[in-house]
Design an enzyme around this catalytic site. Structure first.
Site, mmCIF file in Angstrom:
data_model
loop_
_atom_site.group_PDB
_atom_site.id
_atom_site.type_symbol
_atom_site.label_atom_id
_atom_site.label_comp_id
_atom_site.label_asym_id
_atom_site.label_seq_id
_atom_site.Cartn_x
_atom_site.Cartn_y
_atom_site.Cartn_z
ATOM 1 N N ARG A 33 39.772 43.831 46.791
ATOM 2 C CA ARG A 33 39.405 45.131 46.209
ATOM 3 C C ARG A 33 37.951 45.175 45.775
ATOM 4 O O ARG A 33 37.375 46.256 45.655
ATOM 5 C CB ARG A 33 40.365 45.490 45.067
ATOM 6 C CG ARG A 33 41.761 45.848 45.581
ATOM 7 C CD ARG A 33 42.707 46.136 44.440
ATOM 8 N NE ARG A 33 42.979 44.970 43.633
ATOM 9 C CZ ARG A 33 43.959 44.099 43.854
ATOM 10 N NH1 ARG A 33 44.793 44.285 44.855
ATOM 11 N NH2 ARG A 33 44.124 43.057 43.079
ATOM 12 N N GLU B 239 46.028 36.306 36.100
ATOM 13 C CA GLU B 239 47.053 36.991 35.297
ATOM 14 C C GLU B 239 48.444 36.775 35.892
ATOM 15 O O GLU B 239 49.420 36.674 35.179
ATOM 16 C CB GLU B 239 46.706 38.486 35.233
ATOM 17 C CG GLU B 239 47.402 39.245 34.121
ATOM 18 C CD GLU B 239 47.051 40.732 34.137
ATOM 19 O OE1 GLU B 239 46.167 41.133 34.933
ATOM 20 O OE2 GLU B 239 47.668 41.483 33.377
HETATM 21 P P1 AMP Z 1 41.693 38.136 36.436
HETATM 22 O O1 AMP Z 1 41.304 36.878 37.136
HETATM 23 O O2 AMP Z 1 42.902 37.974 35.571
HETATM 24 O O3 AMP Z 1 40.551 38.784 35.713
HETATM 25 O O4 AMP Z 1 42.204 39.134 37.550
HETATM 26 C C1 AMP Z 1 41.321 39.899 38.211
HETATM 27 C C2 AMP Z 1 41.774 40.144 39.616
HETATM 28 O O5 AMP Z 1 43.138 40.534 39.707
HETATM 29 C C3 AMP Z 1 40.968 41.257 40.162
HETATM 30 O O6 AMP Z 1 40.648 40.945 41.492
HETATM 31 C C4 AMP Z 1 41.857 42.458 40.079
HETATM 32 O O7 AMP Z 1 41.784 43.178 41.275
HETATM 33 C C5 AMP Z 1 43.258 41.920 39.916
HETATM 34 N N1 AMP Z 1 43.979 42.453 38.735
HETATM 35 C C6 AMP Z 1 44.439 41.732 37.690
HETATM 36 N N2 AMP Z 1 45.093 42.498 36.823
HETATM 37 C C7 AMP Z 1 45.039 43.735 37.301
HETATM 38 C C8 AMP Z 1 45.536 44.998 36.846
HETATM 39 N N3 AMP Z 1 46.242 45.127 35.717
HETATM 40 N N4 AMP Z 1 45.296 46.075 37.613
HETATM 41 C C9 AMP Z 1 44.593 45.950 38.776
HETATM 42 N N5 AMP Z 1 44.119 44.798 39.252
HETATM 43 C C10 AMP Z 1 44.339 43.710 38.548
#
Ligand code: AMP
Length: 172
Positions: free
Chosen positions: A59, A96
């Protein structure tokens, strides 16, 4: 900004229970919202001499490409393992919802580059920290970090290096 916010779709329990997924496809498909995103992102970096925008699969490719185009910079993909054809370096990290590895071409960034690292959403920050460490190991002149959306409750910003300027267009 209210216009963009009105186009973001919250998808409950995706990709697993308890996650409210911020879906930006509904922003990108809207011509006016797409135009605003490109303009607003680029305004943050107009005078900074950016030479490369690094987008995180998948994305981050969309906003990252638009930002690179607007700035007259190049675009570099950070991808999942096995996707990049030439010599790569890689990093693993927790996210996450699961564990993941990302890669970048070893020759994608040089010591003369001023880099903006871009992803669509900042959640826990694990993905961006891994991408930052990858790019940092290639020794560019300067690294900035940028998101379209920041989920502030998850405090992802706190795990990113203090000396790096982090921007996001929309905070929840
Ligand atoms: P993080 O490493 O936890 O910051 O996760 C970021 C990545 O996961 C990004 O590439 C986002 O596209 C995706 N992501 C994580 N949580 C969400 C969410 N609640 N909504 C959309 N995309 C998310």
């Amino acid at each position: 900004m209210e216009y963009i916010k009105s186009k973001i779709r919250d998808v409950v329990d995706f990709p697993q229970k308890g996650i409210i997924f911020k879906d930006l496809t509904t922003v990108f498909k809207d011509p006016r919202a797409l135009h605003i995103i490109g303009w607003d992102l680029s305004q943050l970096y107009r005078d900074k001499g950016v030479t490369k925008v690094v987008g995180i699969e998948s994305r981050g490719f969309i906003g990252g490409s638009i930002l690179a185009f607007e700035l007259g910079a190049g675009f570099v993909p950070v991808r999942k393992p096995g996707k990049l054809p030439a010599d790569t370096i890689s990093a693993s990290y927790e996210k996450e919802y699961g564990t993941d590895t990302i890669e970048i071409h070893r020759d994608a960034i040089t010591e003369n580059d001023v880099v903006v690292l871009h992803d669509d959403v900042l959640a826990t920050g694990g993905t961006m920290l891994a991408a930052y460490n990858l790019v940092k190991s290639l020794n560019p002149k300067k690294i900035y970090i940028n998101f379209i959306i920041e989920l502030t409750a998850l405090k992802g910003r706190d795990i990113l290096p203090e000396e790096v300027e982090v921007t996001s267009l929309i905070k929840y």
